[in-house]
Design a protein around this motif. Sequence first.
Motif, PDB file in Angstrom:
ATOM      1  N   GLY A   1       5.464  54.478 -22.166  1.00 46.85           N
ATOM      2  CA  GLY A   1       5.673  53.472 -23.204  1.00 46.85           C
ATOM      3  C   GLY A   1       5.360  52.092 -22.652  1.00 46.85           C
ATOM      4  O   GLY A   1       5.721  51.783 -21.520  1.00 46.85           O
ATOM      5  N   CYS A   2       4.657  51.266 -23.434  1.00 44.15           N
ATOM      6  CA  CYS A   2       4.250  49.937 -22.965  1.00 44.15           C
ATOM      7  C   CYS A   2       4.602  48.864 -23.984  1.00 44.15           C
ATOM      8  O   CYS A   2       4.650  49.115 -25.189  1.00 44.15           O
ATOM      9  N   SER A   3       4.828  47.662 -23.467  1.00 33.45           N
ATOM     10  CA  SER A   3       5.077  46.477 -24.273  1.00 33.45           C
ATOM     11  C   SER A   3       4.183  45.364 -23.742  1.00 33.45           C
ATOM     12  O   SER A   3       4.087  45.178 -22.521  1.00 33.45           O
ATOM     13  N   TYR A   4       3.515  44.631 -24.654  1.00 33.63           N
ATOM     14  CA  TYR A   4       2.624  43.544 -24.252  1.00 33.63           C
ATOM     15  C   TYR A   4       2.956  42.281 -25.039  1.00 33.63           C
ATOM     16  O   TYR A   4       3.245  42.352 -26.236  1.00 33.63           O
ATOM     17  N   VAL A   5       2.871  41.133 -24.374  1.00 35.16           N
ATOM     18  CA  VAL A   5       3.117  39.849 -25.032  1.00 35.16           C
ATOM     19  C   VAL A   5       1.886  39.463 -25.852  1.00 35.16           C
ATOM     20  O   VAL A   5       0.812  40.046 -25.713  1.00 35.16           O
ATOM     21  N   SER A   6       2.046  38.459 -26.687  1.00 30.24           N
ATOM     22  CA  SER A   6       0.917  37.886 -27.409  1.00 30.24           C
ATOM     23  C   SER A   6       0.945  36.376 -27.240  1.00 30.24           C
ATOM     24  O   SER A   6       1.992  35.795 -26.919  1.00 30.24           O
ATOM     25  N   SER A   7      -0.203  35.748 -27.421  1.00 32.46           N
ATOM     26  CA  SER A   7      -0.317  34.302 -27.273  1.00 32.46           C
ATOM     27  C   SER A   7      -1.109  33.738 -28.437  1.00 32.46           C
ATOM     28  O   SER A   7      -2.077  34.348 -28.892  1.00 32.46           O
ATOM     29  N   ASN A   8      -0.690  32.559 -28.895  1.00 39.28           N
ATOM     30  CA  ASN A   8      -1.443  31.871 -29.944  1.00 39.28           C
ATOM     31  C   ASN A   8      -2.286  30.740 -29.364  1.00 39.28           C
ATOM     32  O   ASN A   8      -2.795  29.905 -30.083  1.00 39.28           O
ATOM     33  N   GLY A   9      -2.396  30.700 -28.047  1.00 42.19           N
ATOM     34  CA  GLY A   9      -3.160  29.653 -27.372  1.00 42.19           C
ATOM     35  C   GLY A   9      -2.306  28.488 -26.920  1.00 42.19           C
ATOM     36  O   GLY A   9      -2.752  27.648 -26.142  1.00 42.19           O
ATOM     37  N   ARG A  10      -1.062  28.423 -27.381  1.00 43.36           N
ATOM     38  CA  ARG A  10      -0.149  27.350 -26.988  1.00 43.36           C
ATOM     39  C   ARG A  10       1.157  27.869 -26.417  1.00 43.36           C
ATOM     40  O   ARG A  10       1.802  27.199 -25.632  1.00 43.36           O
ATOM     41  N   SER A  11       1.553  29.056 -26.873  1.00 41.32           N
ATOM     42  CA  SER A  11       2.816  29.620 -26.397  1.00 41.32           C
ATOM     43  C   SER A  11       2.716  31.150 -26.372  1.00 41.32           C
ATOM     44  O   SER A  11       1.784  31.726 -26.928  1.00 41.32           O
ATOM     45  N   TRP A  12       3.707  31.757 -25.748  1.00 40.03           N
ATOM     46  CA  TRP A  12       3.763  33.210 -25.599  1.00 40.03           C
ATOM     47  C   TRP A  12       4.877  33.772 -26.464  1.00 40.03           C
ATOM     48  O   TRP A  12       5.939  33.162 -26.581  1.00 40.03           O
ATOM     49  N   ALA A  13       4.644  34.933 -27.055  1.00 42.91           N
ATOM     50  CA  ALA A  13       5.669  35.631 -27.828  1.00 42.91           C
ATOM     51  C   ALA A  13       5.925  36.979 -27.160  1.00 42.91           C
ATOM     52  O   ALA A  13       4.977  37.684 -26.780  1.00 42.91           O
ATOM     53  N   ALA A  14       7.187  37.304 -27.006  1.00 45.40           N
ATOM     54  CA  ALA A  14       7.559  38.576 -26.383  1.00 45.40           C
ATOM     55  C   ALA A  14       7.027  39.750 -27.183  1.00 45.40           C
ATOM     56  O   ALA A  14       6.903  39.689 -28.407  1.00 45.40           O
ATOM     57  N   GLY A  15       6.717  40.823 -26.473  1.00 39.19           N
ATOM     58  CA  GLY A  15       6.269  42.047 -27.116  1.00 39.19           C
ATOM     59  C   GLY A  15       7.449  42.841 -27.643  1.00 39.19           C
ATOM     60  O   GLY A  15       8.614  42.494 -27.406  1.00 39.19           O
ATOM     61  N   PRO A  16       7.186  43.925 -28.334  1.00 40.75           N
ATOM     62  CA  PRO A  16       8.270  44.763 -28.837  1.00 40.75           C
ATOM     63  C   PRO A  16       8.939  45.540 -27.703  1.00 40.75           C
ATOM     64  O   PRO A  16       8.339  45.756 -26.645  1.00 40.75           O
ATOM     65  N   VAL A  17      10.150  45.953 -27.927  1.00 41.19           N
ATOM     66  CA  VAL A  17      10.850  46.800 -26.964  1.00 41.19           C
ATOM     67  C   VAL A  17      10.228  48.189 -27.013  1.00 41.19           C
ATOM     68  O   VAL A  17       9.967  48.712 -28.097  1.00 41.19           O
ATOM     69  N   THR A  18       9.963  48.772 -25.854  1.00 38.72           N
ATOM     70  CA  THR A  18       9.502  50.154 -25.792  1.00 38.72           C
ATOM     71  C   THR A  18      10.644  51.006 -25.257  1.00 38.72           C
ATOM     72  O   THR A  18      11.393  50.574 -24.382  1.00 38.72           O
ATOM     73  N   ILE A  19      10.792  52.181 -25.817  1.00 43.40           N
ATOM     74  CA  ILE A  19      11.872  53.094 -25.419  1.00 43.40           C
ATOM     75  C   ILE A  19      11.254  54.418 -24.995  1.00 43.40           C
ATOM     76  O   ILE A  19      10.430  54.978 -25.715  1.00 43.40           O
ATOM     77  N   VAL A  20      11.651  54.887 -23.823  1.00 45.02           N
ATOM     78  CA  VAL A  20      11.159  56.150 -23.279  1.00 45.02           C
ATOM     79  C   VAL A  20      12.369  56.988 -22.897  1.00 45.02           C
ATOM     80  O   VAL A  20      13.330  56.472 -22.322  1.00 45.02           O
ATOM     81  N   GLU A  21      12.333  58.276 -23.218  1.00 39.59           N
ATOM     82  CA  GLU A  21      13.466  59.128 -22.864  1.00 39.59           C
ATOM     83  C   GLU A  21      13.004  60.478 -22.350  1.00 39.59           C
ATOM     84  O   GLU A  21      11.893  60.917 -22.641  1.00 39.59           O
ATOM     85  N   THR A  22      13.873  61.108 -21.572  1.00 41.07           N
ATOM     86  CA  THR A  22      13.602  62.446 -21.069  1.00 41.07           C
ATOM     87  C   THR A  22      14.922  63.144 -20.782  1.00 41.07           C
ATOM     88  O   THR A  22      15.945  62.494 -20.577  1.00 41.07           O
ATOM     89  N   TRP A  23      14.871  64.450 -20.779  1.00 41.10           N
ATOM     90  CA  TRP A  23      16.026  65.254 -20.403  1.00 41.10           C
ATOM     91  C   TRP A  23      15.931  65.597 -18.928  1.00 41.10           C
ATOM     92  O   TRP A  23      14.847  65.796 -18.395  1.00 41.10           O
ATOM     93  N   ASP A  24      17.071  65.670 -18.273  1.00 40.60           N
ATOM     94  CA  ASP A  24      17.135  65.991 -16.860  1.00 40.60           C
ATOM     95  C   ASP A  24      17.998  67.230 -16.665  1.00 40.60           C
ATOM     96  O   ASP A  24      18.791  67.587 -17.525  1.00 40.60           O
ATOM     97  N   THR A  25      17.848  67.846 -15.526  1.00 42.28           N
ATOM     98  CA  THR A  25      18.662  69.000 -15.178  1.00 42.28           C
ATOM     99  C   THR A  25      19.919  68.550 -14.440  1.00 42.28           C
ATOM    100  O   THR A  25      19.901  67.511 -13.776  1.00 42.28           O
TER     101      THR A  25
END
Length: 83
Positions: free
Chosen positions: A37-61
């Motif tokens: 899962g990945c999250s990337y910022v965006s820019s409008n040329g003057r400022s940065w906006a945070a990317g969305p939260v990415t959620i990754v899950e798995t089961w363990d033994t």
Amino acid sequence: MRYVGTARAAGNIYGGQRITGVCIWYTRNGAMKSYKGCSYVSSNGRSWAAGPVTIVETWDTIDPNAPKTIFNIQTTRINPNIF
């Protein structure tokens, strides 16, 4: 047992570099145990906006002799003066 990892690229500066992307995933014994899962910022040329939260899950033994489940993280970094 279930592991849930979250990440969010925020465009912050760390170690002299701007973090523009964050990817996370789980592995066990060298094999992928979750999607990447990945999250990337965006820019409008003057400022940065945070990317969305990415959620990754798995089961363990719960077997104490089983290979360890590992949380992996990868970041993308750029010069902080670039927009």
